[in-house]
Design an enzyme around this catalytic site. Structure first.
Site, PDB file in Angstrom:
ATOM      1  N   ASP A 224       0.836  -1.205   0.000  1.00 33.01           N
ATOM      2  CA  ASP A 224       0.000   0.000   0.000  1.00 33.01           C
ATOM      3  C   ASP A 224       0.870   1.253   0.000  1.00 33.01           C
ATOM      4  O   ASP A 224       0.597   2.215  -0.734  1.00 33.01           O
ATOM      5  CB  ASP A 224      -0.925  -0.005   1.214  1.00 33.01           C
ATOM      6  CG  ASP A 224      -1.792   1.246   1.276  1.00 33.01           C
ATOM      7  OD1 ASP A 224      -2.616   1.435   0.370  1.00 33.01           O
ATOM      8  OD2 ASP A 224      -1.633   2.037   2.223  1.00 33.01           O
ATOM      9  N   LYS A 228       1.511   4.304  -3.028  1.00 30.50           N
ATOM     10  CA  LYS A 228       1.442   5.740  -2.786  1.00 30.50           C
ATOM     11  C   LYS A 228       2.736   6.443  -3.185  1.00 30.50           C
ATOM     12  O   LYS A 228       2.706   7.548  -3.744  1.00 30.50           O
ATOM     13  CB  LYS A 228       1.105   5.990  -1.312  1.00 30.50           C
ATOM     14  CG  LYS A 228      -0.291   5.496  -0.942  1.00 30.50           C
ATOM     15  CD  LYS A 228      -0.558   5.549   0.541  1.00 30.50           C
ATOM     16  CE  LYS A 228      -1.954   5.013   0.853  1.00 30.50           C
ATOM     17  NZ  LYS A 228      -2.237   4.981   2.303  1.00 30.50           N
TER      18      LYS A 228
END
Length: 356
Positions: A224, A228
């Site tokens: 995750d 980003k």
């Protein structure tokens, strides 16, 4: 709303937790002040589309969507929305899913003049070929894609970064705690003291509170955060006036990511089994905490985009107990720091992250 302000036809794809909240916010705006006309809703199975009769405040839209006999058909939706695009009429599609298949449609929608708004990270952190097609389509048609909430929960991270780059400020480095899940885990686990709760216990509590995915390995692998960082790196490269040392990341898998999953637990099929076995490795994590404490530091899972060195990485790092990553975080907060040429730290903000 000014009489000269054009309406914006809005189609929402994804009516789960995030999508439902968005719909309620749109419908909460008094009609006389709102430019938005909600003409379409799509769940994973059903669709509502009616440009002539937008969904009005007070409508039992969940029941209406659930009882719709119209199946999801993105080809149909695309044709209907494209037909509404005129020089004086804006159309926006909001993708609240995490679907690769929906993300793959962004170039098509943008080519047809349909603006895309989304928290879906897949299109902007996956295959670079898709990302480049999105950029090309947006430039060709003038339709915009807005993806602010793909990084930093409610923080204005992407808009701040774009402003810095577009105005000519040289970004040296961006670093931060980008995962609300990882933030919670290490705020609880590593406080600067040599001891504390077992790592497995903290992860289990985070799971029970809904901070982790059902399978905690999906958070502990760091993917995750890598997604980003990919989005931020590409944003810098796209907006920069001059070439940077940053690598052309082919996807988020190109980020140097240090997973926290013990090798022996890689591939564990279920979250329950993973949690049951994680205590076997508590001693290893406790040793890392004790070592950090002996140095007057805490452990934090951070992401770094180092523009000067051309490094994009995510992993567990140690920070002094006086550092903002130690003093300014609580719960599942995110915190991002921008290091720029005009100021060592141009911006430093935090926000309580929405539970995953």
């Amino acid at each position: 709303m000014s009489a000269s302000t054009p309406n914006i036809y809005v189609a929402v794809v994804g009516a789960g937790l995030v999508g439902s909240e968005l719909v309620e916010q749109l419908l909460a705006i008094p009609p006389q002040r709102s430019p938005f006309r909600l003409i379409s809703l799509s769940s994973s199975k059903r669709t509502i589309f009616d440009a002539a009769n937008p969904i009005a405040p007070g409508t039992a839209w969940k029941e209406k969507l659930a009882s719709s006999s119209q199946k999801v058909d993105f080809d149909f939706l695309t044709r209907q929305l494209a037909a509404l695009v005129t020089p004086g009429q804006k159309v926006a599609l909001v993708d609240n899913t995490s679907s690769d298949a929906v993300a793959a449609l962004y170039p098509t929608w943008l080519e047809k003049g349909i603006h895309v708004v989304t928290p879906n990270k897949k299109a902007f952190s996956g295959d670079i070929a898709l990302y480049e097609r999105i950029l090309d389509a947006s430039r060709a048609s003038g339709a915009r894609f807005l993806n602010e909430s793909t990084v930093g929960a409610g923080l204005p991270v992407i808009s701040t970064l774009k402003d810095l780059v577009i105005t000519g400020d040289k970004v040296i480095k961006v670093e931060g705690v980008f995962s609300g899940t990882m933030s919670y885990i290490f705020n609880e686990f590593s406080t600067g003291k040599p001891d504390g709760p077992a790592f497995s216990s903290v992860v289990n509590v985070a799971r029970e509170k809904g901070y982790t995915e059902p399978h905690p390995a999906d958070d502990l692998n760091g993917f995750d955060v890598a997604r980003k960082l990919t989005i931020l790196s590409r944003t810098i490269q796209t907006g920069s006036h001059t070439p940077t040392a940053l690598p052309a990341l082919q996807s988020f898998a190109s980020v140097q990511t240090k997973s926290l999953i013990p090798p022996a637990l890689e591939g564990i099929p279920t979250g329950d089994e993973f949690i049951a076995r994680l205590p076997e490795f508590d001693a290893q994590f406790s040793q890392l905490r004790a070592e950090a404490s002996a140095e007057g530091k805490v452990l934090r899972f951070v992401g770094v985009v180092d523009v000067v060195e051309g490094v994009v990485k995510a992993g567990l790092e140690k920070y002094p107990t006086s550092h903002p990553f130690a003093t300014s975080l609580g719960g599942s907060d995110n915190i991002i720091m921008f290091h720029t040429e005009s100021g060592k730290i141009r911006d430093n903000r935090k926000v309580a992250a929405v539970p995953p």
